[in-house]
Design a protein around this motif. Structure first.
Motif, mmCIF file in Angstrom:
data_model
loop_
_atom_site.group_PDB
_atom_site.id
_atom_site.type_symbol
_atom_site.label_atom_id
_atom_site.label_comp_id
_atom_site.label_asym_id
_atom_site.label_seq_id
_atom_site.Cartn_x
_atom_site.Cartn_y
_atom_site.Cartn_z
ATOM 1 N N ILE A 158 -10.261 4.851 -3.183
ATOM 2 C CA ILE A 158 -9.023 4.708 -2.406
ATOM 3 C C ILE A 158 -9.182 3.472 -1.541
ATOM 4 O O ILE A 158 -10.132 3.373 -0.753
ATOM 5 N N ALA A 159 -8.297 2.504 -1.688
ATOM 6 C CA ALA A 159 -8.338 1.302 -0.856
ATOM 7 C C ALA A 159 -7.607 1.569 0.455
ATOM 8 O O ALA A 159 -6.499 2.111 0.456
ATOM 9 N N VAL A 160 -8.246 1.213 1.555
ATOM 10 C CA VAL A 160 -7.619 1.306 2.875
ATOM 11 C C VAL A 160 -7.516 -0.113 3.422
ATOM 12 O O VAL A 160 -8.530 -0.752 3.724
ATOM 13 N N ARG A 161 -6.310 -0.596 3.527
ATOM 14 C CA ARG A 161 -6.088 -1.960 4.003
ATOM 15 C C ARG A 161 -5.645 -1.911 5.465
ATOM 16 O O ARG A 161 -4.580 -1.374 5.792
ATOM 17 N N LEU A 162 -6.493 -2.456 6.322
ATOM 18 C CA LEU A 162 -6.236 -2.462 7.759
ATOM 19 C C LEU A 162 -5.640 -3.803 8.143
ATOM 20 O O LEU A 162 -6.243 -4.859 7.895
ATOM 21 N N LEU A 183 -4.607 11.615 6.084
ATOM 22 C CA LEU A 183 -5.183 12.074 4.825
ATOM 23 C C LEU A 183 -5.702 13.502 4.871
ATOM 24 O O LEU A 183 -5.770 14.174 3.844
ATOM 25 N N GLY A 184 -6.108 13.974 6.050
ATOM 26 C CA GLY A 184 -6.663 15.315 6.163
ATOM 27 C C GLY A 184 -8.126 15.353 5.770
ATOM 28 O O GLY A 184 -8.694 14.388 5.245
ATOM 29 N N GLU A 185 -8.762 16.511 6.005
ATOM 30 C CA GLU A 185 -10.200 16.639 5.765
ATOM 31 C C GLU A 185 -10.577 16.547 4.290
ATOM 32 O O GLU A 185 -11.725 16.236 3.964
ATOM 33 N N ALA A 186 -9.672 16.826 3.394
ATOM 34 C CA ALA A 186 -9.981 16.754 1.957
ATOM 35 C C ALA A 186 -9.267 15.590 1.277
ATOM 36 O O ALA A 186 -9.255 15.492 0.054
ATOM 37 N N GLY A 187 -8.723 14.684 2.053
ATOM 38 C CA GLY A 187 -7.893 13.624 1.490
ATOM 39 C C GLY A 187 -8.640 12.619 0.645
ATOM 40 O O GLY A 187 -8.022 11.893 -0.144
ATOM 41 N N ALA A 188 -9.968 12.551 0.805
ATOM 42 C CA ALA A 188 -10.763 11.615 0.001
ATOM 43 C C ALA A 188 -11.944 12.336 -0.637
ATOM 44 O O ALA A 188 -13.012 11.755 -0.825
ATOM 45 N N GLN A 189 -11.756 13.589 -0.986
ATOM 46 C CA GLN A 189 -12.864 14.400 -1.507
ATOM 47 C C GLN A 189 -13.464 13.768 -2.757
ATOM 48 O O GLN A 189 -12.792 13.493 -3.738
ATOM 49 N N TYR A 190 -14.775 13.532 -2.693
ATOM 50 C CA TYR A 190 -15.543 12.835 -3.721
ATOM 51 C C TYR A 190 -14.847 11.552 -4.178
ATOM 52 O O TYR A 190 -14.816 11.195 -5.356
ATOM 53 N N ARG A 191 -14.311 10.814 -3.217
ATOM 54 C CA ARG A 191 -13.758 9.495 -3.469
ATOM 55 C C ARG A 191 -14.575 8.466 -2.688
ATOM 56 O O ARG A 191 -15.295 8.804 -1.759
ATOM 57 N N SER A 192 -14.447 7.237 -3.076
ATOM 58 C CA SER A 192 -14.979 6.139 -2.276
ATOM 59 C C SER A 192 -13.825 5.559 -1.472
ATOM 60 O O SER A 192 -12.840 5.089 -2.043
ATOM 61 N N LEU A 193 -13.931 5.642 -0.158
ATOM 62 C CA LEU A 193 -12.958 4.978 0.707
ATOM 63 C C LEU A 193 -13.426 3.537 0.863
ATOM 64 O O LEU A 193 -14.483 3.272 1.439
ATOM 65 N N GLU A 194 -12.663 2.620 0.329
ATOM 66 C CA GLU A 194 -13.030 1.203 0.354
ATOM 67 C C GLU A 194 -12.160 0.500 1.388
ATOM 68 O O GLU A 194 -10.944 0.353 1.202
ATOM 69 N N PHE A 195 -12.773 0.085 2.486
ATOM 70 C CA PHE A 195 -12.039 -0.482 3.612
ATOM 71 C C PHE A 195 -11.947 -2.000 3.478
ATOM 72 O O PHE A 195 -12.954 -2.689 3.290
ATOM 73 N N ASP A 250 -13.204 -6.545 -7.694
ATOM 74 C CA ASP A 250 -12.441 -7.487 -8.507
ATOM 75 C C ASP A 250 -11.013 -7.590 -7.975
ATOM 76 O O ASP A 250 -10.493 -6.639 -7.365
ATOM 77 N N ALA A 251 -10.400 -8.717 -8.224
ATOM 78 C CA ALA A 251 -9.018 -8.911 -7.780
ATOM 79 C C ALA A 251 -8.083 -7.887 -8.396
ATOM 80 O O ALA A 251 -7.063 -7.507 -7.797
ATOM 81 N N ASP A 252 -8.414 -7.426 -9.612
ATOM 82 C CA ASP A 252 -7.577 -6.437 -10.291
ATOM 83 C C ASP A 252 -8.227 -5.050 -10.292
ATOM 84 O O ASP A 252 -7.993 -4.245 -11.202
ATOM 85 N N ALA A 253 -9.053 -4.782 -9.274
ATOM 86 C CA ALA A 253 -9.720 -3.474 -9.183
ATOM 87 C C ALA A 253 -8.694 -2.351 -9.200
ATOM 88 O O ALA A 253 -7.595 -2.468 -8.632
ATOM 89 N N VAL A 254 -9.057 -1.256 -9.865
ATOM 90 C CA VAL A 254 -8.144 -0.117 -10.027
ATOM 91 C C VAL A 254 -8.440 0.923 -8.956
ATOM 92 O O VAL A 254 -9.565 1.422 -8.853
ATOM 93 N N TYR A 255 -7.424 1.258 -8.172
ATOM 94 C CA TYR A 255 -7.557 2.253 -7.113
ATOM 95 C C TYR A 255 -6.665 3.452 -7.417
ATOM 96 O O TYR A 255 -5.553 3.305 -7.933
ATOM 97 N N GLU A 256 -7.174 4.612 -7.053
ATOM 98 C CA GLU A 256 -6.381 5.829 -7.206
ATOM 99 C C GLU A 256 -5.185 5.808 -6.261
ATOM 100 O O GLU A 256 -4.115 6.337 -6.559
ATOM 101 N N ARG A 257 -5.390 5.158 -5.121
ATOM 102 C CA ARG A 257 -4.358 5.132 -4.089
ATOM 103 C C ARG A 257 -4.649 3.962 -3.157
ATOM 104 O O ARG A 257 -5.810 3.579 -2.963
ATOM 105 N N VAL A 258 -3.619 3.385 -2.591
ATOM 106 C CA VAL A 258 -3.789 2.343 -1.583
ATOM 107 C C VAL A 258 -3.106 2.810 -0.304
ATOM 108 O O VAL A 258 -1.927 3.186 -0.313
ATOM 109 N N VAL A 259 -3.881 2.822 0.781
ATOM 110 C CA VAL A 259 -3.355 3.211 2.087
ATOM 111 C C VAL A 259 -3.219 1.955 2.938
ATOM 112 O O VAL A 259 -4.189 1.240 3.166
ATOM 113 N N GLU A 260 -2.013 1.676 3.383
ATOM 114 C CA GLU A 260 -1.758 0.518 4.250
ATOM 115 C C GLU A 260 -1.650 1.023 5.686
ATOM 116 O O GLU A 260 -0.842 1.900 5.984
#
Length: 430
Positions: A158-162, A183-195, A250-260
């Motif tokens: 999951i990409a988090v763009r600050l 997102l809640g306590e399970a919002g990124a369960q077994y995900r990588s949060l990429e900031f 990568d510039a075209d990296a695939v994310y399950e979700r993007v959080v702005e």
């Protein structure tokens, strides 16, 4: 092939199996972290099996939960851990030097692009320097100590763009609490949060540590910042030169979700009992009298946190009904705070400094809560009974909010109104 995220690349680069399409990958690790409370659980099995440590230079062991021990039982656990570590001839054994996660990011073993595992969930904090780091149970760590390997399933990311400019009164703790609200306590369960820090002036490293540390409260496997000039400056200052291998998506990296998340208007956030995800803006709180304030833990016990609290209390006095406990995340942080004058400022205001450890955060010692206590804390968890008695209540907040509440004697919706942090709204407390 689709573009890869940071965690995709790190796991691929550490994979030992030929089949890169396998769901679970056998990977080598760059470092292992262990502390007294959990490492002690694996010692009997380690010795019974006649194991040896695969590479002692890549293991960091710390005595931090029982530092120093408060009971005979905990002294025995600590002594068992220390006796075993010394018997193994471990070069990176740190006795009572601070909280393991802080000591890890102070050590050159923690590098951008690294894969790190530790016997504690908040090992994830190393992601603030661009490492993929995660906590594991004692049995998994036992295997890794003996082999330098483990198994991992590649997490979705999951990409988090600050973006925007963080207000002066807000910090990394408010950012991650807002993410918990969203997102809640399970919002990124077994995900990588990429900031991705795309803020105007970039978040300071201490704010990044706070965010990465609490990524696990959102359920994340990794909480990793895309490395940039802030990462390089921190590692260069720490190590004398830049030793890392920055891994970027990568510039075209695939994310399950993007959080702005635009942080420009982000106000103070507070997590109410008994969940780190039970977050509201402080302006939506009712007035809550407190008996205890805690500044510390691996989440927010660094120099910038202590500096923020010192700035709030300078020339003022902590409310007479409040015990304000401060525990720096490491001895090195404490020394820096001493040299900067923050320790004197906070002590003059009525705060109490304790030795760097996990004590108050885990309800171990140095500030355990009783049944009637209500605490505002900069720690990472406010589960029921976490900091002491089952009936005590803990509210999570930033170090600045903790200091303001300690002055006021309460968490209030107007705590950030001019003068409101002080008893009666006055500018000085006698």
């Amino acid at each position: 092939m689709s573009g890869r995220t940071i965690s995709d690349k790190v796991i691929d680069e550490h994979t030992l199996d030929d089949d890169r399409s396998a769901q679970y990958r056998r990977v080598r690790v760059d470092a292992v972290l262990g502390h007294d409370a959990t490492t002690a659980l694996l010692i009997d099995d380690f010795e019974r099996r006649g194991l040896s440590i695969w590479d002692k230079s890549k293991v960091l062991l710390t005595n931090d939960h029982f530092a120093p021990p408060a009971t005979a039982e905990r002294a025995d656990i600590s002594n068992k851990f220390l006796g075993w570590a010394r018997g193994q001839g471990m070069p990176n054994l740190m006795l009572d030097k601070g909280i393991c996660h802080q000591l890890l990011v102070e050590h050159e073993l923690c590098q951008p692009g690294g894969l790190i595992v530790g016997a504690d969930s908040h090992t994830i904090m190393a992601g603030a320097v661009g490492a993929c780091a995660t906590g594991m149970g004692a049995t998994d760590i036992l295997f890794t100590l003996a082999t330098g390997e483990t198994w991992m399933r590649k997490p979705a990311s999951i990409a988090v763009r600050l973006r925007g400019e963080l207000p002066e009164e807000s910090g990394g703790r408010d950012v991650v609490l807002e993410l918990l609200r969203l997102l809640g306590e399970a919002g990124a369960q077994y995900r990588s949060l990429e900031f991705h820090d795309e803020t105007t002036t970039r978040l300071p490293q201490d704010d990044r540590f706070a965010i990465a540390n609490m990524a696990v409260e959102i359920g994340a496997k990794f909480g990793v910042f895309a490395p940039d000039e802030v990462t390089e400056a921190y590692c260069t200052a720490r190590d004398g030169r830049f030793l890392g291998n920055p891994v970027r998506p990568d510039a075209d990296a695939v994310y399950e979700r993007v959080v702005e998340l635009d942080v420009t208007d982000l106000t103070a956030r507070v997590a109410k009992p008994w969940s780190p995800g039970n977050v509201v803006p402080i302006t939506e709180l009712e007035e809550i009298p407190i008996t205890s304030a805690f500044l510390g833990s691996c989440a927010s016990g660094r120099l910038a946190d202590i500096a923020a609290a010192a700035a709030e209390v300078e020339g003022k006095r902590v409310h007479p009904d409040v015990r304000f406990v401060v525990i720096p995340a490491s001895v090195e942080v404490f020394k820096q705070a001493l040299r900067a004058g923050y320790v004197e400022t906070l002590t003059e205001a009525g705060a109490q400094f304790n030795h760097s450890s996990c004590g108050a955060c885990g309800g171990i010692d140095k500030g355990v809560l009783g049944s009637a206590d209500v605490c505002v804390s900069s720690s990472n968890r406010n589960f029921r009974g976490r900091m002491g008695h089952w009936d005590s209540r803990t509210y999570l907040a930033s170090p600045r909010t903790v200091a303001r509440a300690a002055l006021r004697g309460a968490l209030t919706p107007d705590l950030y109104r001019a003068g409101a942090a002080l008893p009666g709204g006055t500018e000085e407390a006698s």
